[in-house]
Design a protein around this motif. Structure first.
Motif, PDB file in Angstrom:
ATOM      1  N   UNK A  72       0.829  -1.207   0.000  1.00 42.31           N
ATOM      2  CA  UNK A  72       0.000   0.000   0.000  1.00 42.31           C
ATOM      3  C   UNK A  72       0.864   1.259   0.000  1.00 42.31           C
ATOM      4  N   UNK A  73       1.865   1.277   0.858  1.00 44.98           N
ATOM      5  CA  UNK A  73       2.726   2.469   0.925  1.00 44.98           C
ATOM      6  C   UNK A  73       3.527   2.649  -0.363  1.00 44.98           C
ATOM      7  N   UNK A  74       4.028   1.535  -0.897  1.00 48.49           N
ATOM      8  CA  UNK A  74       4.802   1.623  -2.137  1.00 48.49           C
ATOM      9  C   UNK A  74       3.937   2.124  -3.290  1.00 48.49           C
ATOM     10  N   UNK A  75       2.741   1.588  -3.434  1.00 47.83           N
ATOM     11  CA  UNK A  75       1.848   1.996  -4.530  1.00 47.83           C
ATOM     12  C   UNK A  75       1.460   3.465  -4.407  1.00 47.83           C
ATOM     13  N   UNK A  76       1.102   3.885  -3.210  1.00 47.00           N
ATOM     14  CA  UNK A  76       0.655   5.267  -3.020  1.00 47.00           C
ATOM     15  C   UNK A  76       1.796   6.254  -3.253  1.00 47.00           C
ATOM     16  N   UNK A  77       2.976   5.962  -2.712  1.00 46.40           N
ATOM     17  CA  UNK A  77       4.104   6.871  -2.893  1.00 46.40           C
ATOM     18  C   UNK A  77       4.575   6.886  -4.343  1.00 46.40           C
ATOM     19  N   UNK A  78       4.544   5.735  -5.007  1.00 49.49           N
ATOM     20  CA  UNK A  78       4.912   5.688  -6.430  1.00 49.49           C
ATOM     21  C   UNK A  78       3.922   6.470  -7.278  1.00 49.49           C
ATOM     22  N   UNK A  79       2.648   6.315  -6.982  1.00 47.17           N
ATOM     23  CA  UNK A  79       1.617   7.020  -7.739  1.00 47.17           C
ATOM     24  C   UNK A  79       1.797   8.526  -7.637  1.00 47.17           C
ATOM     25  N   UNK A  80       2.175   8.983  -6.455  1.00 49.11           N
ATOM     26  CA  UNK A  80       2.406  10.421  -6.255  1.00 49.11           C
ATOM     27  C   UNK A  80       3.661  10.878  -6.988  1.00 49.11           C
ATOM     28  N   UNK A  81       4.731  10.081  -6.900  1.00 53.51           N
ATOM     29  CA  UNK A  81       6.002  10.485  -7.498  1.00 53.51           C
ATOM     30  C   UNK A  81       5.994  10.349  -9.018  1.00 53.51           C
ATOM     31  N   UNK A  82       5.311   9.333  -9.539  1.00 53.77           N
ATOM     32  CA  UNK A  82       5.307   9.094 -10.984  1.00 53.77           C
ATOM     33  C   UNK A  82       4.573  10.187 -11.744  1.00 53.77           C
ATOM     34  N   UNK A  83       3.532  10.738 -11.128  1.00 50.51           N
ATOM     35  CA  UNK A  83       2.801  11.862 -11.733  1.00 50.51           C
ATOM     36  C   UNK A  83       2.379  11.569 -13.176  1.00 50.51           C
ATOM     37  N   UNK A  84       1.799  10.397 -13.379  1.00 50.60           N
ATOM     38  CA  UNK A  84       1.291  10.035 -14.692  1.00 50.60           C
ATOM     39  C   UNK A  84       2.225   9.176 -15.527  1.00 50.60           C
ATOM     40  N   UNK A  85       3.460   9.013 -15.114  1.00 44.74           N
ATOM     41  CA  UNK A  85       4.394   8.187 -15.891  1.00 44.74           C
ATOM     42  C   UNK A  85       4.147   6.700 -15.680  1.00 44.74           C
TER      43      UNK A  85
END
Length: 213
Positions: free
Chosen positions: A104-117
């Motif tokens: 959960x933490x990995x997915x949420x933080x990645x989603x924020x950092x990726x910003x659409x990528x």
């Protein structure tokens, strides 16, 4: 006679009240120690050799940075669809771990950092999505405001991984040591190839009497 009985009864009640109040004054009604907020990224006041909050934060932060630096995941002209959940995360260690905390933490933080990528497929929400799709197709509700698709989103990559450990105990001192290894890998869901791998390892020693739940 009635007045004497009433007087005796009143005196007895008064005496009992005084005794009870005296006993009550000896009861320790002091409040317990108040809760203290602690930084989840640091070792807390209660700790042992198991996987703890600071480990979850450190692992997911490291994995996120590694994934963001991988051109196969973030350098594509069309953002890949990725599933990150605990379906294929195995805990083979002696630590009690809720693997959802990692994913959960990995997915949420990645989603924020990726910003659409990267585009993340919520496969763990597939039942919820299907129920709403059925309502729309049956005409029970309108079609919403975005789009209508033939099926739910398929994924290009999915996270898998394993948590393992090696324990040792000094019988003379009671000191326990645990080496923990956490590995995550991103798998191509068409070819089965691994496009990214990440490893995190740590060793802790303590006279451990902490119970993990």
């Amino acid at each position: 006679m009635f007045r004497k009985t009433t007087l005796k009864t009143a005196c007895a009640l008064a005496t009992a009240s005084l005794v009870l109040s005296g006993c009550a004054s000896n009861i320790d009604n002091a409040k317990g120690k108040p809760s203290v907020y602690e930084d989840v990224s640091t070792t807390g006041s209660v700790g042992g050799v198991g996987i703890e909050s600071q480990d979850v934060v450190a692992v997911t932060d490291k994995m996120m940075r590694d994934m963001m630096a991988n051109p196969l995941l973030t350098g594509r002209s069309t953002p890949p669809r990725i599933i990150i959940d605990n379906e294929y995360i195995k805990n083979e260690s002696t630590s009690v771990v809720n693997t959802n905390m990692f994913t959960d933490r990995l997915r949420i933080e990645l989603n924020r950092a990726a910003n659409g990528r990267m585009v993340f497929v919520g496969r763990h929400f597939s039942d919820m999505v299907q129920k709403e799709r059925d309502l729309k197709r049956d005409g029970a509700v309108d079609g919403g405001t975005i789009r209508k698709t033939a099926a739910q989103a398929g994924a290009d990559f999915r996270l898998g991984g394993r948590i393992s450990s090696l324990d040792a105990i000094d019988r003379n001192t009671g000191t326990q040591s645990r080496y923990s290894q956490i590995s995550f890998e991103m798998v191509d869901l068409e070819l089965g190839t691994i496009v990214w791998s990440g490893l995190y390892e740590m060793r802790k020693a303590a006279r451990d009497n902490v119970v993990y739940r």
